[in-house]
Structure formats: C-alpha cells, structure tokens
Design a protein around this motif. Structure first.
Motif, PDB file in Angstrom:
ATOM      1  N   GLU A 249      46.871  30.067  24.960  1.00  0.00           N
ATOM      2  CA  GLU A 249      46.241  29.829  23.281  1.00  0.00           C
ATOM      3  C   GLU A 249      45.882  31.266  23.403  1.00  0.00           C
ATOM      4  O   GLU A 249      44.913  31.800  22.304  1.00  0.00           O
ATOM      5  N   ARG A 250      44.654  31.891  24.674  1.00  0.00           N
ATOM      6  CA  ARG A 250      44.122  33.152  24.656  1.00  0.00           C
ATOM      7  C   ARG A 250      44.904  33.386  25.696  1.00  0.00           C
ATOM      8  O   ARG A 250      45.992  33.466  26.828  1.00  0.00           O
ATOM      9  N   ASP A 253      43.813  32.954  29.458  1.00  0.00           N
ATOM     10  CA  ASP A 253      43.463  31.143  29.306  1.00  0.00           C
ATOM     11  C   ASP A 253      44.580  30.885  30.856  1.00  0.00           C
ATOM     12  O   ASP A 253      45.266  31.095  31.256  1.00  0.00           O
ATOM     13  N   GLU A 254      44.922  29.519  31.238  1.00  0.00           N
ATOM     14  CA  GLU A 254      45.866  29.489  32.341  1.00  0.00           C
ATOM     15  C   GLU A 254      47.043  28.987  31.786  1.00  0.00           C
ATOM     16  O   GLU A 254      47.779  29.006  32.192  1.00  0.00           O
TER      17      GLU A 254
END
Lengths: 365, 231
Positions: A249-250, A253-254
């Motif tokens: 998503e970014r 991120d994870e």
C-alpha cells in the motif's frame, strides 16, 4: 577495417576464447531464443560458418541507454560478439573514428554490402519542419535514416524510442517524433522495445538472424515473440501475492518489506510485454519489481501518456482536469441522477398544470 | 372517462430471462471490475499460497463475462430471428431518415415537455430504442470486444488472443485499452439511472405497468398505440 568473410567462431578463437566457452555460449543463446536442445548444433554451425553480418547502428533522438544496455550483455562472449560486429562497422557512439571519417565508413558499408547489412536504429526521427530537430553531421536524421535504410536487408528498431516513440513522442510531441516503422515502410522492421531493452534480447535478435538467416517470428506490434510473448506479470516472482490479494500500500509498509505485489503502487507488469521477469537484468541479478519498484511499462507503446507511474488508474484529461475513469464515471452518474430528478420535477409540474385549467380531462379513477 | 385497461403480452419469456441475466451480470461485472482496478481488501498476513482473494474476484469477473456474452449473443439471435414483434431489430432503422420522423420527434418532444401528449407504445418507444441501442448494444459490444482482447492476454497466441488480440492495436497499448474499458464500464450505471427513472415515470404517467411487465411480461394498454410507421 573488417576482415571480410570472417566467421564469429574465428573471431572468438582469435580472441583466445576456448571451444568449451563457445559451445556454452551457443547453448545459452538457444535457450534465450526459445529453441529446443536439438537446435543447438544448428546455432553452433551457423556461428562457425556464417560470415559476419555488417551492422550499421544509427542514433537518432535518443539517450544512448540502448547502447549502454547492449554492451552489458551478461555473457562475456555475447558482448564480445556484439562489440566485434559493431566496432568494426558503424556505431557513432562506440567507434574510434569520428566526423567525416566515420561518415565515410557508413557510406562504404552501404556500397560494399548493398542489400546485405542490418540497419540498427536507436532513437527515432522527428519529422516536423523537415526533421530539423535532430541533425547529424549537418543532415537531418530523417534523411540519414531513409538513406541508410534504402539498401538495408532489414531494420532493427532498438528501444522504445525507435519502436514506439517513447518520451519524444509523448503528448504533445513538439518535434513530430515518429517511430522507425512508420517511416521505413518497405523493409522488414523488428521492434525491440524497452527503455532500454534487455541486452540478451538485443543480442538474441541478431543471433537469430545469423542462425536462421531470417528475422525472428514477430507479433502484431512487430516484436519478436520469443521475448515479448508474455506479460511481465505472467512470469513475475510476486505473482502469487497478486492472486492472493496481498498488495503493497505504501513503499515503507510491511507488505513492501515482505515483497508483496506492487499492483496498487502502479505496477504496469500486467499490461507490459517484455522478458524482464524471466531473463532479468545485469547478468540475471534482478529487475525493477524484484528490487521493490513497480514496473512502469517502458516496453509498452505510449507509456509516458499512461501515467502517473505510481497509481494504478491512469489520469484522463477531462474538461481541463486530470481525472481518473472512476471520477469521470461518478460525475456522469451524478449528472444523470440530477438530470432525472429535474425531469421528475418537470413531470410533476406539467401534470399539475395540465390537470388544472381543464378539469374535464382528469381521469375519474 | 373510465379507462379500460387491456392486458397485453409484450415481453416474452426469453426477453425477460435475458433482461434479468443481463442485469445481474452487469452488476457483478461492474462491481468486480472496480475491485480488480483498485482492490480494497486489506491484505491478510501470512503466506500468499493460503489466499486467492484477487484470483477469485478475477475468476468471477471472467466467468460472469462469458455468461454476459452468451446472453448477449442469444439476445442478438432473438432480435434477428426471434418471432417477437416487440424484441426484434426489424423496426429499428436509424440509418433511414424516416426513422427520425414524427414518432421519434413526438416522443422526444414529450420527454422535453414541449408537447403535451405522452405517446404510449406497447414495446419500446423510438427514443427508448435509441437509448438501448447506444448504451446496451454499443456499450456491450465495446465491453465484449475489449474484454475478450484483455482476456486473450492471459494466453498469448491462444484462441481468444488470435480472434480478438487485434483490438489492442486500436488503443495503442494494453494499458490504454484497460483504461478505456474501465471508463466505458460507467456507461452502465449511467444507463441504469436513466432506465429506472424512465420506467418508473412511464408507470406513473401512462399507468402501463411497464415496471412489472419485465417480470410478468404483461403491459396494460391504456390508450391506442400510435403507429411507429405508416407502411
């Protein structure tokens, strides 16, 4: 200058490359070309017996990233073959000669090997105002291209510039940059798109010509099927994350850390035909998606106009704004609903007015 | 004046079945299509092999698309060869100037509140027929061709790619075609708004029970039908 009639094997032998390495190279080449194992001897024979095909390599409107990629063919012999082939003939970036001397070489090759040389074109030609936006040696590149292509056996359009136009013919295309296949219409043209194309793809196309004496099988966009047959998406190492619906998503991120699918970060892998996810880059080290960056579709026609790179939905110019298909659609549905509501009010007003002055027309129920 | 309601069988069973399969398919296709373009579901933790979220949505989209296509092809057959006065293409001849003549003008004038009369047709009125043609027929055709071209990309050189792959060339690139497919999909919700409003309005104004007719097949004739063409 070039020793006429010298085969690739002889050139390699003279350079101290062993027979074993030569055979290894031929096997690898067969794999790249998608040939069966039984075809390896044919490749070997061609490399041993066929004389070099002269290549003239022209540079038009471009950035030379194709040449940079080309001289980095992963297999050392591949690079050697390629460099032998080119440094002996004409490449205005790599040649030692320059200026009039080099132009004389080009003219000489065109005369000596009339109808027998391959024209490799890197970059495209601006056609607006008689091609003044790209001048080579006092001549427009457009005329150099036409002149050199006239006696060529085949034309290879290296890179997205030559194949589809790339950034030069992105909207509004101020110089009228035009891909090679739209200028040279009477010669077989192979498009090898990519910005730049993968080195192995480039050497593979030339090797196919040497082995079989013909251009590789092409698809509808004149690209060699072997390398451009499938989408990056279909052989992507992150494909299972796509099917699972696990998306980055970014960039921090994870999911990004775990190597999930970059689809929502604007990855154009699902619509881009190239061999990046199978052959990869820099001696098979990695490719953009492998390094955590979405593919932005550099091998696809018009990719600069399908931006932005980091969102999935393209911007569509719509009454002076950059909108997405969904925004335009939502506005259209809203407009339709508002229109219908207004019409409903109109209907009610009309009914009320119609029924007032002429009470005889009112239905009795 | 007492109004006599005459029951008229207008929409035969194949037409009604087509209508509802079409409505359901378009709904599923539109929603799954939006989802495919921008997957909303938050990614579950774990191994990719445990989940098939996106794959399922795509499968539903593709499977529904084939139902939609089969249904559309059936409707084309019915429109061309079905013995059905209200569902045939026969009367729809917009390439002839006559088609745009008085019946069309009267209907448009009534919709625009220019004319007082509200013509009441048993089947589709000319404006409705044109709207159906533009939105449902052309829209579906476009979505089917671009959709099959994109589906063919799953298996380059395969049957569907061979038949429909050329469509990609019309748009320049596969991505550009995806974008246009996405944009044109919005034709259907826009049409839905117009369609629902029009049937409800006709029910209110003409009392012809057009809304329930697509379930029962029966409309109620309140007055004489105007002739679309004088042959």
């Amino acid at each position: 200058m070039s020793a006429k009639g010298e085969s690739y094997a002889e050139i390699l032998e003279a350079r101290g490359i062993s027979r074993g390495d030569f055979l290894k190279y031929c096997s690898l080449l067969s794999v790249y070309l998608g040939l069966s194992a039984s075809m390896v001897p044919r490749v070997v024979k061609a490399m041993e017996t066929k004389s070099r095909i002269p290549v003239i390599w022209l540079h038009g409107l471009e950035c030379t990233c194709c040449s940079e990629s080309f001289i980095r063919s992963s297999h050392p012999i591949a690079a050697d073959i390629v460099l032998n082939m080119i440094s002996l003939d004409y490449n205005d970036t790599l040649s030692a000669a320059a200026g009039h001397q080099l132009e004389a070489v080009r003219k000489q090759i065109m005369k000596d090997y009339k109808g027998k040389y391959i024209l490799a074109v890197e970059g495209n030609a601006p056609v607006k105002d008689n091609g003044v936006y790209c001048m080579v040696n006092g001549e427009s590149f457009l005329s150099v291209l036409k002149e050199t292509a006239a006696d060529a056996m085949a034309v290879i359009a290296w890179g997205s510039c030559a194949s589809f136009g790339c950034v030069q013919n992105a909207k509004p295309n101020p110089t009228g940059a035009t891909p090679v296949h739209k200028i040279i219409r009477n010669k077989p043209v192979v498009n090898v798109p990519g910005c730049p194309p993968i080195a192995e793809v480039m050497t593979g196309v030339i090797a196919h010509y040497i082995t079989f004496g013909s251009l590789p099988e092409l698809d509808r966009l004149k690209r060699p099927r072997t390398f451009y047959g499938t989408r990056i998406h279909d052989k992507c190492e992150r494909r299972s994350y796509f099917d699972a619906g696990m998306f980055v998503e970014r960039f921090d991120d994870e999911g990004a850390r775990n190597g999930w699918c970059l689809y929502k970060m604007g990855c154009k892998g699902p619509t881009t035909y190239n061999a990046c996810s199978s052959i990869k880059w820099n001696e098979g080290t990695s490719f953009p998606i492998g390094s955590g960056h979405p593919c932005f579709g550099c091998a696809a026609p018009g990719f600069w106009d399908n931006g932005p790179f980091y969102t999935r939905l393209a911007d569509i110019g719509f009454v002076g704004t950059d909108s997405t298909a969904d925004k335009i659609g939502a506005v259209a549905v809203g407009g339709a609903a508002a229109g219908m509501a207004a019409h409903a009010i109109g209907t009610a007003v009309k009914k009320a007015r119609d029924s007032k002055p002429e009470p005889t027309e009112v239905e009795e129920g | 004046m007492t109004t006599m309601y005459e029951e008229q069988y207008v929409w035969r069973l194949p037409v009604r079945v087509y209508h509802w399969i079409n409505a359901a398919a378009i709904t599923v296709l539109f929603l799954t299509g939006l989802y495919i373009a921008s997957p909303l579901m938050s990614s579950p933790p774990g191994e990719a092999t445990w989940y098939h979220g996106m794959a399922w949505i795509r499968l539903i989209h593709f499977a529904t698309a084939f139902i939609f296509i089969a249904n559309f092809v059936f409707r084309l057959y019915w429109a061309l060869f079905g013995r059905d006065n209200y569902a045939r293409f026969a009367g729809f001849t917009p390439w002839k100037p006559a088609w745009w003549g008085q019946p069309f003008k009267d209907q448009l004038a009534s919709y625009l509140f220019i004319a007082k009369e509200e013509p009441n047709y048993c089947g589709h009125n000319p404006v409705a027929a044109l709207t159906h043609f533009l939105f449902v027929f052309c829209g579906s055709f476009f979505m089917i061709f671009t959709g099959l071209a994109m589906y063919g990309e799953n298996n380059p050189g395969g049957f569907i790619d061979t038949l429909f792959g050329w469509v990609v060339l019309l748009f320049g690139s596969s991505f550009a075609m995806h974008t246009v497919h996405h944009l044109v999909a919005w034709v259907f919700p826009v049409y839905l708004v117009l369609h629902l409003y029009a049937v409800v309005r006709h029910d209110v104004v003409d009392k012809s029970s057009v809304t329930s007719s697509i379930i029962t097949g029966y409309k109620h004739r309140v007055e004489q039908c105007p002739e679309l063409f004088a042959d």
